[in-house]
Design a protein around this motif. Sequence first.
Motif, short mmCIF file in Angstrom:
data_model
loop_
_atom_site.label_atom_id
_atom_site.label_comp_id
_atom_site.label_asym_id
_atom_site.label_seq_id
_atom_site.Cartn_x
_atom_site.Cartn_y
_atom_site.Cartn_z
N ARG A 1 0.81 -1.21 0.00
CA ARG A 1 0.00 0.00 0.00
C ARG A 1 0.85 1.27 0.00
O ARG A 1 0.62 2.19 -0.79
CB ARG A 1 -0.94 0.00 1.21
CG ARG A 1 -1.91 1.16 1.23
CD ARG A 1 -2.78 1.14 2.47
NE ARG A 1 -3.59 -0.05 2.60
CZ ARG A 1 -4.81 -0.18 2.08
NH1 ARG A 1 -5.34 0.79 1.39
NH2 ARG A 1 -5.49 -1.29 2.27
N ASP A 2 1.85 1.35 0.88
CA ASP A 2 2.67 2.56 0.98
C ASP A 2 3.43 2.82 -0.32
O ASP A 2 3.49 3.96 -0.79
CB ASP A 2 3.65 2.46 2.16
CG ASP A 2 2.94 2.51 3.50
OD1 ASP A 2 1.77 2.95 3.57
OD2 ASP A 2 3.57 2.12 4.50
N ASP A 3 4.02 1.78 -0.88
CA ASP A 3 4.76 1.95 -2.13
C ASP A 3 3.83 2.43 -3.24
O ASP A 3 4.16 3.38 -3.98
CB ASP A 3 5.41 0.63 -2.57
CG ASP A 3 6.58 0.24 -1.69
OD1 ASP A 3 7.14 1.12 -1.00
OD2 ASP A 3 6.95 -0.95 -1.71
N LEU A 4 2.68 1.81 -3.38
CA LEU A 4 1.75 2.19 -4.45
C LEU A 4 1.19 3.59 -4.23
O LEU A 4 1.05 4.36 -5.18
CB LEU A 4 0.62 1.16 -4.55
CG LEU A 4 1.06 -0.23 -5.02
CD1 LEU A 4 -0.09 -1.21 -4.91
CD2 LEU A 4 1.60 -0.18 -6.44
N PRO B 1 -0.47 8.22 -6.24
CA PRO B 1 -1.42 8.65 -5.20
C PRO B 1 -2.87 8.47 -5.63
O PRO B 1 -3.28 8.87 -6.72
CB PRO B 1 -1.09 10.14 -5.01
CG PRO B 1 0.33 10.27 -5.48
CD PRO B 1 0.48 9.27 -6.59
N GLY B 2 -3.64 7.81 -4.78
CA GLY B 2 -5.06 7.62 -5.00
C GLY B 2 -5.44 6.43 -5.87
O GLY B 2 -6.59 6.05 -5.91
N LEU B 3 -4.47 5.82 -6.56
CA LEU B 3 -4.78 4.72 -7.47
C LEU B 3 -5.41 3.54 -6.71
O LEU B 3 -6.49 3.07 -7.06
CB LEU B 3 -3.54 4.26 -8.22
CG LEU B 3 -3.74 3.00 -9.08
CD1 LEU B 3 -4.65 3.29 -10.25
CD2 LEU B 3 -2.41 2.48 -9.57
N LEU B 4 -4.73 3.08 -5.69
CA LEU B 4 -5.22 1.92 -4.95
C LEU B 4 -6.54 2.22 -4.26
O LEU B 4 -7.47 1.41 -4.29
CB LEU B 4 -4.17 1.45 -3.94
CG LEU B 4 -4.40 0.09 -3.31
CD1 LEU B 4 -4.52 -0.99 -4.37
CD2 LEU B 4 -3.29 -0.23 -2.34
N THR B 5 -6.65 3.40 -3.69
CA THR B 5 -7.90 3.79 -3.03
C THR B 5 -9.05 3.78 -4.02
O THR B 5 -10.15 3.28 -3.72
CB THR B 5 -7.76 5.19 -2.39
OG1 THR B 5 -6.69 5.16 -1.45
CG2 THR B 5 -9.04 5.62 -1.70
N GLY B 6 -8.81 4.32 -5.21
CA GLY B 6 -9.85 4.33 -6.24
C GLY B 6 -10.25 2.94 -6.69
O GLY B 6 -11.43 2.64 -6.84
N VAL B 7 -9.27 2.10 -6.90
CA VAL B 7 -9.55 0.73 -7.33
C VAL B 7 -10.32 -0.02 -6.26
O VAL B 7 -11.29 -0.72 -6.55
CB VAL B 7 -8.23 -0.01 -7.67
CG1 VAL B 7 -8.46 -1.50 -7.82
CG2 VAL B 7 -7.61 0.57 -8.93
N LEU B 8 -9.91 0.14 -5.00
CA LEU B 8 -10.57 -0.60 -3.91
C LEU B 8 -11.97 -0.09 -3.62
O LEU B 8 -12.81 -0.82 -3.13
CB LEU B 8 -9.71 -0.54 -2.65
CG LEU B 8 -8.39 -1.32 -2.73
CD1 LEU B 8 -7.54 -1.02 -1.49
CD2 LEU B 8 -8.64 -2.80 -2.88
N SER B 9 -12.22 1.17 -3.93
CA SER B 9 -13.55 1.73 -3.64
C SER B 9 -14.54 1.53 -4.80
O SER B 9 -15.73 1.81 -4.65
CB SER B 9 -13.45 3.21 -3.31
OG SER B 9 -13.00 3.95 -4.42
N ALA B 10 -14.06 1.05 -5.93
CA ALA B 10 -14.93 0.80 -7.08
C ALA B 10 -15.93 -0.32 -6.75
O ALA B 10 -15.62 -1.25 -6.02
CB ALA B 10 -14.10 0.42 -8.29
N LYS B 11 -17.11 -0.20 -7.32
CA LYS B 11 -18.13 -1.23 -7.10
C LYS B 11 -17.65 -2.56 -7.64
O LYS B 11 -16.98 -2.64 -8.67
CB LYS B 11 -19.44 -0.85 -7.79
CG LYS B 11 -20.16 0.26 -7.11
CD LYS B 11 -21.49 0.46 -7.77
CE LYS B 11 -22.28 1.52 -7.02
NZ LYS B 11 -23.63 1.67 -7.56
N GLN B 12 -18.06 -3.63 -6.96
CA GLN B 12 -17.68 -4.98 -7.38
C GLN B 12 -18.69 -5.54 -8.34
O GLN B 12 -19.81 -5.27 -8.34
CB GLN B 12 -17.57 -5.90 -6.16
CG GLN B 12 -16.46 -5.47 -5.25
CD GLN B 12 -16.31 -6.44 -4.08
OE1 GLN B 12 -16.71 -7.59 -4.17
NE2 GLN B 12 -15.72 -6.00 -3.01
#
Length: 103
Positions: free
Chosen positions: A84-87, A92-103
């Motif tokens: 998480r920290d590296d990504l 910035p914000g990529l992982l948060t955006g991907v994880l918050s996207a609807k499944q």
Amino acid sequence: MTTKVLPQPDRAEIRVETVLQALGEPVRLTIVRALSDAPAGICCGDLELPVTASTRAHHLKMLREAGVISTHTDGTRRISLLRRDDLEDLYPGLLTGVLSAKQ
């Protein structure tokens, strides 16, 4: 017992196109979502996925080689953690955006 980190790219070697390709596969995205809820990591065998053990290992390898996760051994177990920290530092914000996207 000795701990060994499996080969993975250094932070500077992580490329956004490789990360996005790794995250674009549904099973790998499921793995990343599970790891996002487990800051201490998850033993690879404990991930419940609708695939065979060899396919699970392949998906984990793809995520590790893309720099999305880190995997180390703990005796005979392999523990995977989200990088998480590296990504976040790199994209910035990529992982948060991907994880918050609807499944």
